[in-house]
Design an enzyme around this catalytic site. Structure first.
Site, short mmCIF file in Angstrom:
data_model
loop_
_atom_site.label_atom_id
_atom_site.label_comp_id
_atom_site.label_asym_id
_atom_site.label_seq_id
_atom_site.Cartn_x
_atom_site.Cartn_y
_atom_site.Cartn_z
N HIS A 1 45.94 14.08 8.70
CA HIS A 1 45.21 13.48 9.81
C HIS A 1 44.47 12.26 9.29
CE1 HIS A 1 43.10 12.83 13.46
NE2 HIS A 1 41.92 13.18 12.98
N ASP B 1 36.32 9.06 14.22
CA ASP B 1 37.68 9.53 14.47
C ASP B 1 38.07 9.16 15.89
OD1 ASP B 1 40.10 10.78 14.59
OD2 ASP B 1 39.40 12.74 13.94
N CYS C 1 47.68 9.35 15.34
CA CYS C 1 46.41 9.18 14.63
C CYS C 1 46.40 8.00 13.68
CB CYS C 1 46.02 10.47 13.91
SG CYS C 1 47.03 10.88 12.48
#
Length: 958
Positions: free
Chosen positions: A596, A619, A533
């Site tokens: 995250h 995202d 991520c």
């Protein structure tokens, strides 16, 4: 007379392509069209010794003779040979297949076959030449006295335009072979064209055409045609377009067009009512300043003195061009509104004409699609529409979003913010845990020469329509989908989270985005392996900033991933404290990531009510599909904060990531559904949300950390608004009862899982759980304390140690339960980020009180020291040293360093020898700076036994 006819024939245009039927229309145009058919014109041929390279004696290389290879009175049965570069002739063959067939069979045994073939070709050539000459005598020679203007050279002044467009750092602009213009929409740019002769205002027609995409369309805004028309009145320039809108007149004041030196005097400008003007143009949203730009030497640079215009002349031009035209006073709101409306369209004006060279000024509207455009120059003579010359400019024109332009939907009004979120080519991405955040330096490198081309290719693969690429909402949604590579698409990078990276590059080994995007281009667009991520987030920043969209990286600590839309992350444990994978029904795949990383992009949101613009969440890490595509956002940060989960896009999902509840359930035989919810002290979702502080840089510590939790959520996690949103999302009243805590009036034993301080890599640690019996009776307690290595996604990798048992705590007494973990317990079981998860669970038999808690922490690895010796100077070799201490008692094998710095060193990997146990490693390398100023360097070290050793430094290059 034959010489005159030959001269007339030679002046025939090579671009006339009308059919023979055009002669029936009468007039000069019809005759010219007919001659073009007879001529079978072709592109200019390569000649050897004055003859065409494919010339065959006796066979015309210029005239079609198929019409003569037939019987008298018979219609032609074979199609005429196509004129142009495909009409190639080979020795010994007639243009007519039928003629060759007849000769093959009728004169098969004749020794004069070749002679006869050459004769018919020669006679046909002579006959066609006579017909041509007869036709030419009927056309006045003045008709062909001038051909359309032809372009000799174009100059886009890439470096000069870039200074005003804030794109001077792009390496494509500074390319020494073919500089490419990188421009921002909502502003003007200049370019010049040198023709083969002087422009004739009465007879020559010029159109400047800009095209975008494989099928440019005027109605979709991907094809723009800007005709150049001179008005016969002195000082007036008229222009029009075939896009939306009508033409308008502009005062140009040819009398003030002084001698221009390259770009230095392409129009002096002053600020009027927040806009700028030129003496030859009128009001524009250009930001070409009053300061003279450095002269860029090019073949189109006029030579002469540079004259400047006075401010008085400029203001008078503004008044004359707009005030009198609208019949109102200078600076009125009505005039400004009208001017602003005009600025939403493509616009073209002539800055000056100097002999054969014309300098144009083009305005790009603030809504233009973003991407690679091409420019064509089309010329023809008045009344000769079919006699057209097209010239395609070699340069790729990159048009970007413009956060400096108020009319652009990505406008950002703070200069310091623009410097950080658009122009900064390095930064930090935060990893670690919420108690021990760890910033990781990342080189975004958005100005590297591979980045913009890679962005353009990725946008093509995203499937986003070219006409929609001016909309930042659609663009950012496409960016969030094209970063990650899934089974159904070819994104930029493959994600992997299981620690197996042998067939690719480990995520922690990357130092920045440039090497990833370069590999993507050189590998033919195949996804690069591997990323996670924070790597995806770094790539998103690179792409967004390269395209002109303000962007930042955001880290959410304790980030929820709810798969059953209950706004909870559910975990189930059996009676012995062992986790039940995927729940009792094997349909629960909820997870809670230690951290995250996503991105915020800055833009207006006209599709939402007022007040929801600004930062928007996107995202790029694939978690769930939306409309059969893995993408997420843009979701308004303000909408997430307010709990407006009905607003687009993916707002409920983002709200859940920072507001969901952690729910632990333990198996209980007396429960109607087999489980009861356990209480938890502190493990809450969205514990801390961080980004980089735009006003600070820290290579050694974490002082450049900026907490923005308050921008995303209310401080009180039990606020009625939050609980109302969660309750409404669950929908069913019966469902909510299972998430309620049991009656806590019977809870008389206090449990607490102690925080673990910083633990160096290779050192032991203790997990501690405090128990206090506050009742007046003894309590029998079943306790479980477990330490495991885990991935940063929260998934357990390996169990390190576990302690469990049942014991009695006397009334009013305290007990401490400890679990000791040694390096031998964890050294060969650690995975990415060296994270440890501690889970504690307790159950009181007398009261059925159930409690559970967990905590995560990273083992701290040594930091690499980066030292630069001497004063770095552009073009001169400079030494740099990397050093660190091996904390392990084992050898390190398969070692390598990765070194990168924008303007200092392109990404480079260096193999290194094996490292001994406990050895102090020192490695020296060299680099040659390419750009001056403050530069950042990032270095990482990886081996089979130890990785994620990184360091950074800042140097000032002279």
């Amino acid at each position: 007379m034959s010489m005159v006819r030959r001269s007339s024939m030679d002046r025939m245009s090579s671009s006339m392509t009308s059919s023979m039927t055009g002669m029936g229309l009468g007039g000069l145009a019809g005759l010219a069209a007919g001659m073009s058919t007879l001529s079978c014109m072709r592109e200019q041929q390569i000649t050897v010794g004055g003859m065409p390279s494919n010339y065959v004696p006796g066979l015309s290389a210029y005239y079609n003779i198929s019409s003569f290879c037939q019987r008298p009175g018979q219609t032609r049965r074979w199609p005429m040979q196509r004129a142009g570069p495909t009409a190639q002739y080979r020795p010994g063959r007639s243009h007519s297949t039928g003629a060759l067939h007849r000769m093959k069979h009728s004169m098969r045994n004749s020794p004069n076959t070749q002679y006869s073939h050459n004769m018919i070709c020669k006679l046909a050539d002579q006959n066609e030449r006579r017909r041509r000459q007869d036709t030419l005598e009927m056309i006045p020679q003045s008709y062909y006295s001038q051909q359309p203007l032809k372009v000799d050279l174009t100059e886009f002044y890439s470096r000069d335009n870039s200074k005003d467009h804030h794109t001077e750092q792009y390496e494509l602009v500074n390319d020494n072979i073919l500089p490419n213009p990188v421009l921002r929409r909502g502003q003007n740019f200049f370019f010049a064209v040198r023709f083969d002769r002087t422009y004739d205002k009465q007879q020559d027609l010029i159109k400047i055409v800009f095209c975008f995409g494989p099928k440019p369309s005027v109605t979709k805004g991907t094809r723009v045609v800007l005709p150049v028309n001179w008005n016969t009145q002195q000082g007036v320039f008229q222009h029009s377009r075939d896009t939306m809108g009508t033409s308008r007149m502009q005062d140009t004041g040819t009398s003030v067009m002084g001698t221009v030196g390259t770009m230095g005097t392409m129009g002096t400008m002053t600020t009027v009512s927040g806009m700028r003007e030129t003496t030859t143009y009128g009001v524009r949203r250009s930001s070409f300043g009053n300061d003279p730009l450095p002269i860029q030497h090019s073949p189109l640079s006029p030579h002469g003195t540079m004259d400047r215009y006075s401010g008085t002349a400029q203001h008078s031009t503004f008044s004359r061009g707009y005030g009198s035209r609208h019949g109102s006073r200078h600076g009125s709101m009505q005039n400004l509104a009208s001017i602003s409306h005009e600025m939403d369209k493509w616009d073209l004006s002539i800055q000056r004409q100097d002999g054969n060279t014309i300098t144009f000024q083009v305005h790009i509207p603030a809504t233009a699609p973003v991407g690679v455009w091409n420019c064509w120059v089309q010329t023809n003579r008045f009344g000769q529409r079919d006699n057209r010359y097209d010239f395609k400019c070699d340069e790729d024109i990159y048009i970007l979003f413009n956060p400096w332009c108020r009319e652009d939907s990505v406008y950002m009004d703070n200069e310091a913010s623009r410097k950080e979120y658009v122009l900064n080519d390095q930064g930090k991405i935060w990893c670690g845990t919420w108690r021990q955040p760890k910033g990781r330096k990342w080189i975004y490198g958005q100005f590297d020469d591979v980045v913009l081309p890679a962005c353009m290719y990725l946008l093509e693969r995203s499937g986003l329509e070219h006409s929609e690429r001016g909309n930042p909402i659609r663009m950012c949604r496409a960016i969030s989908s094209m970063i990650n590579a899934n089974e159904d698409d070819d994104g930029l990078m493959v994600g992997r989270y299981d620690g197996e990276y042998k067939d690719g590059v480990a995520p922690h080994a990357w130092t920045g985005s440039v090497s990833i995007m370069e590999r993507y281009l050189t590998n033919g667009g195949r996804p690069i392996e591997y990323g996670q991520c924070w790597v995806f987030s770094g790539l998103v920043i690179t792409i967004c900033r390269a395209l002109g969209i303000p962007c930042r990286s955001v880290t959410n600590y304790v980030s929820a991933h709810d798969t059953n839309h209950t706004f909870t992350v559910d975990k189930y444990f059996d009676r012995d404290g062992n986790e039940v994978p995927n729940g009792p029904d094997e349909d629960c795949y909820d997870s809670c990531w230690n951290f995250h990383v996503w991105n915020d992009v800055w833009m207006q949101r006209p599709d939402l009510p007022q007040g929801y613009g600004g930062w928007q969440i996107i995202d790029a890490t694939p978690q769930e599909e939306t409309d059969s595509v893995f993408h997420c956002g843009p979701a308004s940060v303000e909408a997430v904060r307010r709990g407006e989960i009905g607003f687009q896009y993916d707002t409920p999902f983002m709200y859940c990531q920072i507001n969901a509840e952690i729910c632990h359930f333990q198996e209980e035989e007396n429960s109607e559904w087999g489980f009861i919810r356990m209480a938890s002290n502190q493990y809450q979702v969205g514990r801390k949300i961080l980004t980089k502080n735009p006003n600070r840089e820290d290579d050694e510590g974490e002082s450049d950390m900026l907490e923005i939790t308050h921008e995303y959520k209310t401080v009180d996690s039990s606020s009625p608004e939050r609980l109302a949103v969660i309750a409404s999302s669950r929908g069913y009243q019966r469902l909510q009862q299972y998430y309620e805590y049991p009656d806590r009036n019977y809870e008389d034993v206090y449990f607490d899982l102690m925080d673990i301080d910083l633990v160096p890599y290779g050192q032991p640690f203790d997990c501690t759980m405090n128990i206090q019996n506050k009742s007046h009776e003894d309590r029998t307690i079943l306790c479980v304390l477990t330490a495991s290595s885990c991935y940063y996604t929260g998934a357990v990798a390996s169990r390190l140690r576990r302690a469990h048992g049942e014991f009695v705590v006397r009334a009013g007494q305290r007990e401490v339960l400890k679990l000791h973990v040694t390096p031998q317990d964890y050294m060969d079981k650690l995975v990415d980020h060296a994270m440890i998860k501690v889970h504690a669970m307790a159950y009181v038999k007398q009261t059925r009180q159930a409690w559970s808690d967990e905590d995560d922490f990273p083992l701290h690895k040594p930091k690499m020291q980066v030292q630069v010796r001497g004063q770095p100077t552009v073009g001169q070799e400079c030494a740099i040293t990397f050093s660190f201490q091996n904390p392990l008692t084992t050898h390190l094998t398969d070692c390598y360093f990765t070194f990168e710095g924008p303007g200092v060193q392109r990404p480079r990997q260096m193999r290194f020898r094996d490292v001994k146990p406990g050895e102090f490693v020192s490695y020296q390398d060299k680099f040659v700076p390419r750009r001056h100023g403050e530069r950042h360097i990032v270095v990482t070290f990886s081996s089979r036994q130890l990785d994620e050793i990184f360091g950074s430094t800042t140097v000032n290059v002279r």
